[in-house]
Design a protein around this motif. Structure first.
Motif, PDB file in Angstrom:
ATOM      1  N   UNK A 331       8.624 -77.095  25.912  1.00 13.76           N
ATOM      2  CA  UNK A 331       9.697 -76.385  26.859  1.00 13.76           C
ATOM      3  C   UNK A 331      10.943 -75.982  26.018  1.00 13.76           C
ATOM      4  N   UNK A 332      11.490 -77.368  25.610  1.00 13.96           N
ATOM      5  CA  UNK A 332      12.747 -77.023  24.851  1.00 13.96           C
ATOM      6  C   UNK A 332      12.665 -76.196  23.516  1.00 13.96           C
ATOM      7  N   UNK A 333      11.592 -76.530  22.841  1.00 14.58           N
ATOM      8  CA  UNK A 333      11.004 -75.735  21.526  1.00 14.58           C
ATOM      9  C   UNK A 333      11.193 -74.117  21.869  1.00 14.58           C
ATOM     10  N   UNK A 334      10.373 -73.839  22.837  1.00  9.85           N
ATOM     11  CA  UNK A 334      10.064 -72.475  23.262  1.00  9.85           C
ATOM     12  C   UNK A 334      11.423 -71.773  23.430  1.00  9.85           C
ATOM     13  N   UNK A 335      12.244 -72.311  24.090  1.00  7.53           N
ATOM     14  CA  UNK A 335      13.824 -71.727  24.314  1.00  7.53           C
ATOM     15  C   UNK A 335      14.443 -71.663  23.156  1.00  7.53           C
ATOM     16  N   UNK A 336      14.403 -72.660  22.353  1.00  4.16           N
ATOM     17  CA  UNK A 336      15.249 -72.481  21.172  1.00  4.16           C
ATOM     18  C   UNK A 336      14.484 -71.593  19.990  1.00  4.16           C
ATOM     19  N   UNK A 337      13.346 -71.641  19.874  1.00  2.55           N
ATOM     20  CA  UNK A 337      12.594 -70.822  18.779  1.00  2.55           C
ATOM     21  C   UNK A 337      12.327 -69.187  19.274  1.00  2.55           C
ATOM     22  N   UNK A 338      12.643 -69.034  20.665  1.00  3.28           N
ATOM     23  CA  UNK A 338      12.055 -67.737  21.121  1.00  3.28           C
ATOM     24  C   UNK A 338      12.892 -66.431  20.329  1.00  3.28           C
ATOM     25  N   UNK A 339      14.084 -66.661  19.834  1.00  5.16           N
ATOM     26  CA  UNK A 339      14.511 -65.509  18.853  1.00  5.16           C
ATOM     27  C   UNK A 339      13.696 -65.496  17.763  1.00  5.16           C
ATOM     28  N   UNK A 340      13.332 -66.617  17.032  1.00  2.00           N
ATOM     29  CA  UNK A 340      12.357 -66.508  15.838  1.00  2.00           C
ATOM     30  C   UNK A 340      11.334 -65.870  16.002  1.00  2.00           C
ATOM     31  N   UNK A 341      10.697 -66.191  17.229  1.00  2.00           N
ATOM     32  CA  UNK A 341       9.409 -65.733  17.560  1.00  2.00           C
ATOM     33  C   UNK A 341       9.525 -64.276  17.697  1.00  2.00           C
ATOM     34  N   UNK A 342      10.643 -63.725  18.436  1.00  2.00           N
ATOM     35  CA  UNK A 342      10.589 -62.347  18.556  1.00  2.00           C
ATOM     36  C   UNK A 342      10.704 -61.655  17.295  1.00  2.00           C
ATOM     37  N   UNK A 343      11.636 -62.137  16.345  1.00  2.50           N
ATOM     38  CA  UNK A 343      11.911 -61.607  15.115  1.00  2.50           C
ATOM     39  C   UNK A 343      10.398 -61.442  14.678  1.00  2.50           C
ATOM     40  N   UNK A 344       9.714 -62.485  14.399  1.00  2.00           N
ATOM     41  CA  UNK A 344       8.283 -62.801  13.611  1.00  2.00           C
ATOM     42  C   UNK A 344       7.371 -61.774  14.082  1.00  2.00           C
ATOM     43  N   UNK A 345       7.389 -61.363  15.348  1.00  2.00           N
ATOM     44  CA  UNK A 345       6.284 -60.578  16.156  1.00  2.00           C
ATOM     45  C   UNK A 345       6.992 -58.911  15.917  1.00  2.00           C
ATOM     46  N   UNK A 346       8.294 -58.752  15.639  1.00  2.00           N
ATOM     47  CA  UNK A 346       8.647 -57.308  15.272  1.00  2.00           C
ATOM     48  C   UNK A 346       8.246 -57.136  13.926  1.00  2.00           C
ATOM     49  N   UNK A 347       8.361 -58.015  13.204  1.00  2.00           N
ATOM     50  CA  UNK A 347       8.205 -57.927  11.690  1.00  2.00           C
ATOM     51  C   UNK A 347       6.597 -57.558  11.281  1.00  2.00           C
ATOM     52  N   UNK A 348       5.666 -58.461  12.155  1.00  2.00           N
ATOM     53  CA  UNK A 348       4.422 -58.142  11.933  1.00  2.00           C
ATOM     54  C   UNK A 348       3.947 -56.925  12.489  1.00  2.00           C
ATOM     55  N   UNK A 349       4.660 -56.326  13.370  1.00  2.00           N
ATOM     56  CA  UNK A 349       4.374 -55.002  14.102  1.00  2.00           C
ATOM     57  C   UNK A 349       4.812 -54.018  12.968  1.00  2.00           C
ATOM     58  N   UNK A 350       5.850 -53.977  12.351  1.00  2.00           N
ATOM     59  CA  UNK A 350       6.447 -53.128  11.465  1.00  2.00           C
ATOM     60  C   UNK A 350       5.553 -53.050  10.232  1.00  2.00           C
TER      61      UNK A 350
END
Length: 517
Positions: A331-350
């Motif tokens: 739970x803690x890591x999901x909160x902390x890494x959520x910005x990184x995961x969002x950026x990764x998802x955008x990069x994959x889509x682009x």
């Protein structure tokens, strides 16, 4: 370590004082002069051990002083008038109990042998004793305060305990990294001679040199008959009856006994007496391998040092503690890494078409299959190309094989894989209970089908996002070493080891180095 050990051994024998002359030649011990004999008696716990223990003492002292000073000058005054106050009108200024607690803390670190030469610089025992000594001090404070009716500032436990303990552990880790750098150049090591049968000597040498940071430099071997040759790149110094002279001449401070059928108990006892006179460390290496310290219990029975080995168990409160840690940590890591995961998802889509998330069937605990989540780091249809790539690289039947220079990886995927960003969605697998934060990496059913009865023991625990072999070399490890490390984890699980692996994982993700592909 292996390379440096070889260099150190070669350099020492450039002008040997006790070394084999040529294969098959008889060896003769050079007589010791009076000065050399006196030096033998003055030698041996190596001076670097005392220097390193002193370094730990100064580091611990500085960290505790800094912790208590920060607490006493910034945290405490703004919250309470004193650290300890009697229920009566007289209050103790916080400086007095802080000094007392600091002294007690240092005494506890000494009483728990946190700087004992047998544990410092290697393994988790050093960290565990630091933790035990810290909790002992604070438990003692609570007990004394309760019986004497002394009010204890709660902020002290909320600040000083976690900050001080964290500081001590980080300080010990920093000192260990300093030690590792010295050992990589052949400094701050135990100069060891291995005694026993040739096969057992070769096994012990291989195990020591294949493990980073053991602190042992193998400088020679002694066999029952002492034929003048080499065991690998380790020179055979002498037969058993000349072992004392060989150890004196080569300047070893440690003797590692692997056992030999030709060595009887009487000869072993006399050799032990001779090593005690020289203060040479006496180390016994039994035939057991990949067994961690907490599973080993020595018990003297009828004059025999019997070694009891516990079987691994991850049941009851241990499983509950591990699962609770997985839930809170994910739970803690999901909160902390959520910005990184969002950026990764955008990069994959682009970068191109295709799904952002990728699921693959993996085998978990007790052979149960689950859908493992990852960020897509390969081109679409990558699984269809796997069999042909394995055939091309000649490894269709190796369960731990990694494809070198995998052409299926995308540009974004290469970056994500290097820093393990593609693994972050597995936090959802951890939260759902299919995986753990630490454990053997889950494999595909086709790979598990290749397991033998030994490798199947990997399935006794939940697979993990990170594991022992991921922080011990990653893609550069051979399949055999990967299996050995996974089995070591399963056989020797401990909560302290999990914390250590997670700490090393963070380091490997931030600075992946050459081992990350």
């Amino acid at each position: 370590m292996t390379t440096e050990s070889n260099k150190g051994t070669t350099a020492f024998f450039a002008r040997p004082s006790y070394a084999p002359t040529r294969p098959g030649a008889a060896q003769t011990a050079r007589p010791l002069t009076a000065a050399a004999g006196a030096a033998v008696q003055r030698r041996r716990v190596p001076s670097w051990v005392r220097l390193y223990a002193r370094r730990l003492f100064y580091t611990d002292t500085a960290i505790l002083i800094a912790t208590l000073l920060v607490f006493g000058t910034t945290v405490l005054p703004g919250l309470e008038a004193s650290l300890l106050s009697d229920t009566g009108p007289n209050d103790l200024p916080y400086v007095v109990p802080l000094v007392v607690i600091g002294i007690l803390w240092m005494l506890a670190l000494a009483a728990f042998d946190t700087r004992d030469r047998h544990i410092i610089g290697h393994g988790v025992f050093e960290y565990r004793r630091v933790v035990d000594s810290t909790f002992f001090v604070f438990a003692a404070i609570v007990i004394v305060a309760f019986f004497l009716r002394i009010e204890v500032a709660r902020t002290f436990f909320l600040f000083a305990l976690p900050v001080g303990l964290t500081g001590l552990l980080v300080g010990r880790w920093a000192c260990r990294q300093w030690l590792r750098k010295r050992q990589a150049t052949g400094q701050y090591v135990y100069r060891a001679v291995v005694l026993g049968d040739r096969e057992k000597i070769a096994h012990v040498v291989k195990q020591i040199r294949s493990t980073h940071g053991t602190g042992y430099l193998i400088v020679g071997a002694v066999t029952p008959h002492g034929v003048s040759d080499m065991i690998g790149d380790v020179p055979v110094l002498a037969p058993l009856h000349e072992a004392k002279e060989a150890i004196d001449a080569i300047g070893a401070d440690t003797l590692i006994l692997t056992g030999a059928d030709e060595i009887n108990p009487t000869a072993m006892r006399r050799l032990g007496w001779a090593m005690a006179e020289r203060d040479v460390s006496w180390v016994v290496a039994p035939a057991l391998t990949d067994v961690a310290g907490p599973r080993i219990h020595a018990k003297p029975v009828a004059g025999l040092p019997l070694v009891h080995v516990d079987f691994p168990r991850l049941e009851g409160y241990r499983r509950f503690a591990k699962r609770s840690f997985d839930i809170l940590g994910s739970i803690l890591l999901l909160i902390v890494t959520s910005p990184i995961m969002l950026a990764a998802a955008v990069a994959i889509r682009v970068e191109g078409p295709g799904p952002v998330l990728y699921t693959q069937a993996r085998v978990g605990r007790r052979g149960n299959t689950f859908a493992m989540l990852k960020f897509r780091s390969m081109v679409e249809g990558a699984d269809d190309q796997l069999a042909s790539l394995l055939d091309l690289q000649g490894a269709p039947d190796q369960p731990f094989f990694k494809i070198a220079n995998d052409p299926r990886i995308t540009r974004v995927g290469r970056i994500m894989r290097r820093h393990s960003i593609d693994e972050l969605p597995q936090l959802l697998n951890v939260l759902s209970g299919k995986m753990s934060l630490v454990g053997p990496r889950p494999q595909r059913p086709a790979e598990v089908a290749l397991y033998d009865d030994v490798v199947e023991r990997r399935l006794m625990v939940k697979p993990g996002m990170s594991g022992l072999w991921q922080v011990s070399g990653r893609s550069q490890l051979s399949p055999e070493d990967s299996i050995r490390l996974d089995l070591y984890y399963v056989e020797n699980w401990s909560f302290t080891q999990d914390l250590q692996i997670l700490f090393r994982t963070v380091k490997a993700v931030v600075a992946p180095g050459r081992t990350a592909h």
